[in-house]
Motif scaffolding. Sequence first.
Motif, PDB file in Angstrom:
ATOM      1  N   ASP A   1       0.844  -1.208   0.000  1.00 51.28           N
ATOM      2  CA  ASP A   1       0.000   0.000   0.000  1.00 51.28           C
ATOM      3  C   ASP A   1       0.869   1.244   0.000  1.00 51.28           C
ATOM      4  OD1 ASP A   1      -2.453  -1.397   0.058  1.00 51.28           O
ATOM      5  OD2 ASP A   1      -2.231  -1.695   2.217  1.00 51.28           O
ATOM      6  N   ARG A   2       1.179   1.727  -1.195  1.00 56.77           N
ATOM      7  CA  ARG A   2       2.066   2.877  -1.340  1.00 56.77           C
ATOM      8  C   ARG A   2       1.363   4.165  -0.933  1.00 56.77           C
ATOM      9  NH1 ARG A   2       3.676   4.017  -7.226  1.00 56.77           N
ATOM     10  NH2 ARG A   2       1.568   4.755  -7.247  1.00 56.77           N
ATOM     11  N   ILE A   3       2.057   4.958  -0.148  1.00 57.69           N
ATOM     12  CA  ILE A   3       1.623   6.330   0.125  1.00 57.69           C
ATOM     13  C   ILE A   3       2.401   7.244  -0.817  1.00 57.69           C
ATOM     14  CG2 ILE A   3       1.562   8.216   1.796  1.00 57.69           C
ATOM     15  CD1 ILE A   3       1.219   6.152   3.991  1.00 57.69           C
ATOM     16  N   ASP A   4       3.726   7.118  -0.796  1.00 52.05           N
ATOM     17  CA  ASP A   4       4.587   7.900  -1.677  1.00 52.05           C
ATOM     18  C   ASP A   4       5.858   7.103  -1.935  1.00 52.05           C
ATOM     19  OD1 ASP A   4       6.075   9.744  -3.084  1.00 52.05           O
ATOM     20  OD2 ASP A   4       5.565  11.407  -1.770  1.00 52.05           O
ATOM     21  N   ALA A   5       6.017   6.633  -3.153  1.00 54.30           N
ATOM     22  CA  ALA A   5       7.169   5.799  -3.482  1.00 54.30           C
ATOM     23  C   ALA A   5       8.419   6.625  -3.769  1.00 54.30           C
ATOM     24  CB  ALA A   5       6.856   4.900  -4.669  1.00 54.30           C
ATOM     25  N   ARG A   6       8.315   7.921  -3.842  1.00 56.46           N
ATOM     26  CA  ARG A   6       9.464   8.772  -4.128  1.00 56.46           C
ATOM     27  C   ARG A   6       9.389  10.034  -3.276  1.00 56.46           C
ATOM     28  NH1 ARG A   6      10.881   4.750  -6.589  1.00 56.46           N
ATOM     29  NH2 ARG A   6      11.373   4.569  -8.785  1.00 56.46           N
ATOM     30  N   VAL A   7       9.826   9.936  -2.043  1.00 60.37           N
ATOM     31  CA  VAL A   7       9.840  11.106  -1.160  1.00 60.37           C
ATOM     32  C   VAL A   7      11.005  11.990  -1.598  1.00 60.37           C
ATOM     33  CG1 VAL A   7       9.998  11.912   1.212  1.00 60.37           C
ATOM     34  CG2 VAL A   7       8.913   9.717   0.724  1.00 60.37           C
ATOM     35  N   VAL A   8      10.721  13.237  -1.970  1.00 60.85           N
ATOM     36  CA  VAL A   8      11.767  14.126  -2.474  1.00 60.85           C
ATOM     37  C   VAL A   8      11.902  15.427  -1.683  1.00 60.85           C
ATOM     38  CG1 VAL A   8      11.682  13.200  -4.819  1.00 60.85           C
ATOM     39  CG2 VAL A   8      10.213  15.119  -4.205  1.00 60.85           C
ATOM     40  N   SER A   9      10.975  15.684  -0.774  1.00 67.38           N
ATOM     41  CA  SER A   9      11.048  16.902   0.031  1.00 67.38           C
ATOM     42  C   SER A   9      10.437  16.626   1.399  1.00 67.38           C
ATOM     43  CB  SER A   9      10.313  18.048  -0.665  1.00 67.38           C
ATOM     44  OG  SER A   9       8.953  17.728  -0.811  1.00 67.38           O
ATOM     45  N   PRO A  10      10.759  17.466   2.395  1.00 72.67           N
ATOM     46  CA  PRO A  10      10.192  17.255   3.732  1.00 72.67           C
ATOM     47  C   PRO A  10       8.670  17.181   3.688  1.00 72.67           C
ATOM     48  CG  PRO A  10      11.938  18.870   3.841  1.00 72.67           C
ATOM     49  CD  PRO A  10      11.683  18.596   2.375  1.00 72.67           C
ATOM     50  N   GLU A  11       8.139  16.180   4.376  1.00 73.67           N
ATOM     51  CA  GLU A  11       6.703  15.922   4.338  1.00 73.67           C
ATOM     52  C   GLU A  11       6.364  14.947   5.466  1.00 73.67           C
ATOM     53  OE1 GLU A  11       3.487  14.385   0.963  1.00 73.67           O
ATOM     54  OE2 GLU A  11       5.582  14.649   0.434  1.00 73.67           O
ATOM     55  N   ALA A  12       5.105  14.976   5.929  1.00 77.25           N
ATOM     56  CA  ALA A  12       4.630  14.035   6.947  1.00 77.25           C
ATOM     57  C   ALA A  12       3.727  12.990   6.303  1.00 77.25           C
ATOM     58  CB  ALA A  12       3.873  14.777   8.043  1.00 77.25           C
ATOM     59  N   PHE A  13       3.783  11.765   6.821  1.00 76.81           N
ATOM     60  CA  PHE A  13       2.974  10.657   6.321  1.00 76.81           C
ATOM     61  C   PHE A  13       2.282   9.970   7.489  1.00 76.81           C
ATOM     62  CE2 PHE A  13       6.445  11.259   3.384  1.00 76.81           C
ATOM     63  CZ  PHE A  13       5.798  11.304   2.163  1.00 76.81           C
ATOM     64  N   THR A  14       1.024   9.591   7.300  1.00 77.99           N
ATOM     65  CA  THR A  14       0.235   8.911   8.321  1.00 77.99           C
ATOM     66  C   THR A  14      -0.227   7.567   7.784  1.00 77.99           C
ATOM     67  OG1 THR A  14      -0.560  11.041   9.153  1.00 77.99           O
ATOM     68  CG2 THR A  14      -1.811   9.081   9.798  1.00 77.99           C
ATOM     69  N   SER A  15      -0.101   6.532   8.603  1.00 74.87           N
ATOM     70  CA  SER A  15      -0.567   5.206   8.208  1.00 74.87           C
ATOM     71  C   SER A  15      -2.083   5.197   8.081  1.00 74.87           C
ATOM     72  CB  SER A  15      -0.139   4.165   9.236  1.00 74.87           C
ATOM     73  OG  SER A  15      -0.709   2.910   8.945  1.00 74.87           O
ATOM     74  N   PHE A  16      -2.603   4.512   7.073  1.00 74.60           N
ATOM     75  CA  PHE A  16      -4.039   4.279   6.963  1.00 74.60           C
ATOM     76  C   PHE A  16      -4.342   2.790   7.075  1.00 74.60           C
ATOM     77  CE2 PHE A  16      -2.387   4.708   2.615  1.00 74.60           C
ATOM     78  CZ  PHE A  16      -2.763   3.489   2.060  1.00 74.60           C
ATOM     79  N   SER A  17      -3.341   2.028   7.508  1.00 78.95           N
ATOM     80  CA  SER A  17      -3.476   0.580   7.648  1.00 78.95           C
ATOM     81  C   SER A  17      -4.146   0.229   8.975  1.00 78.95           C
ATOM     82  CB  SER A  17      -2.086  -0.064   7.592  1.00 78.95           C
ATOM     83  OG  SER A  17      -2.175  -1.449   7.799  1.00 78.95           O
ATOM     84  N   VAL A  18      -4.841  -0.890   9.021  1.00 76.84           N
ATOM     85  CA  VAL A  18      -5.497  -1.360  10.248  1.00 76.84           C
ATOM     86  C   VAL A  18      -4.482  -1.559  11.370  1.00 76.84           C
ATOM     87  CG1 VAL A  18      -6.806  -3.284  11.246  1.00 76.84           C
ATOM     88  CG2 VAL A  18      -7.374  -2.443   8.974  1.00 76.84           C
ATOM     89  N   ASP A  19      -3.264  -2.025  11.030  1.00 79.19           N
ATOM     90  CA  ASP A  19      -2.242  -2.244  12.065  1.00 79.19           C
ATOM     91  C   ASP A  19      -1.564  -0.953  12.508  1.00 79.19           C
ATOM     92  OD1 ASP A  19      -0.441  -1.668   9.988  1.00 79.19           O
ATOM     93  OD2 ASP A  19       0.231  -3.743   9.785  1.00 79.19           O
ATOM     94  N   GLY A  20      -1.803   0.156  11.798  1.00 81.63           N
ATOM     95  CA  GLY A  20      -1.239   1.452  12.175  1.00 81.63           C
ATOM     96  C   GLY A  20       0.221   1.631  11.802  1.00 81.63           C
ATOM     97  N   CYS A  21       0.812   0.655  11.122  1.00 85.85           N
ATOM     98  CA  CYS A  21       2.242   0.670  10.812  1.00 85.85           C
ATOM     99  C   CYS A  21       2.543   1.423   9.516  1.00 85.85           C
ATOM    100  CB  CYS A  21       2.768  -0.758  10.668  1.00 85.85           C
ATOM    101  SG  CYS A  21       2.581  -1.770  12.148  1.00 85.85           S
ATOM    102  N   LEU A  22       3.796   1.847   9.381  1.00 84.22           N
ATOM    103  CA  LEU A  22       4.342   2.369   8.139  1.00 84.22           C
ATOM    104  C   LEU A  22       5.588   1.559   7.794  1.00 84.22           C
ATOM    105  CD1 LEU A  22       4.241   6.264   8.590  1.00 84.22           C
ATOM    106  CD2 LEU A  22       2.844   4.899   7.043  1.00 84.22           C
ATOM    107  N   THR A  23       5.846   1.411   6.517  1.00 79.73           N
ATOM    108  CA  THR A  23       7.093   0.804   6.049  1.00 79.73           C
ATOM    109  C   THR A  23       7.829   1.856   5.232  1.00 79.73           C
ATOM    110  OG1 THR A  23       6.198  -1.429   6.002  1.00 79.73           O
ATOM    111  CG2 THR A  23       8.110  -1.009   4.605  1.00 79.73           C
ATOM    112  N   VAL A  24       9.114   2.023   5.518  1.00 82.13           N
ATOM    113  CA  VAL A  24       9.956   2.969   4.795  1.00 82.13           C
ATOM    114  C   VAL A  24      11.030   2.161   4.073  1.00 82.13           C
ATOM    115  CG1 VAL A  24      11.552   4.922   5.015  1.00 82.13           C
ATOM    116  CG2 VAL A  24       9.541   4.769   6.511  1.00 82.13           C
ATOM    117  N   THR A  25      11.243   2.462   2.791  1.00 84.85           N
ATOM    118  CA  THR A  25      12.278   1.787   2.015  1.00 84.85           C
ATOM    119  C   THR A  25      13.288   2.812   1.507  1.00 84.85           C
ATOM    120  OG1 THR A  25      11.042   1.963  -0.056  1.00 84.85           O
ATOM    121  CG2 THR A  25      10.707  -0.035   1.248  1.00 84.85           C
TER     122      THR A  25
END
Length: 124
Positions: free
Chosen positions: A86-110
């Motif tokens: 479940d991609r939120i943003d596959a190419r983070v290029v500038s300062p920004e905040a991200f919030t999980s929308f997953s049931v488990d509340g987790c985020l994955t960063v690559t």
Amino acid sequence: MYTRITLFFVYLLLLFLPQAETQTISCGEPFYDSGGPDANYGSSESMEWNICPDIEGEVVVIDFTLIDLEAGYDFLGVYSGIGTNDRIDARVVSPEAFTSFSVDGCLTVTFQSDASVQLAGWEA
């Protein structure tokens, strides 16, 4: 005969491709690239972090306050939940905040870097 040889070479290719190293980090801690706050990230990195809430029912919010990556060659991605489905943003290029929308509340960063230029990276 050719099928066996082709399958053998595919197997060798998959065996030697770099695999992402997955780490779990705690909420509330500063989150930096591999160079930390004072050095650049490394070359040819392939990393993955799972960030989950400490309290069930809450969600993770990650706020990148610094992004300094080699444009077009080094990539930072953010996904909702554990894994990269479940991609939120596959190419983070500038300062920004991200919030999980997953049931488990987790985020994955690559993160993936090439072998040439290494910059300051990120801070969140």
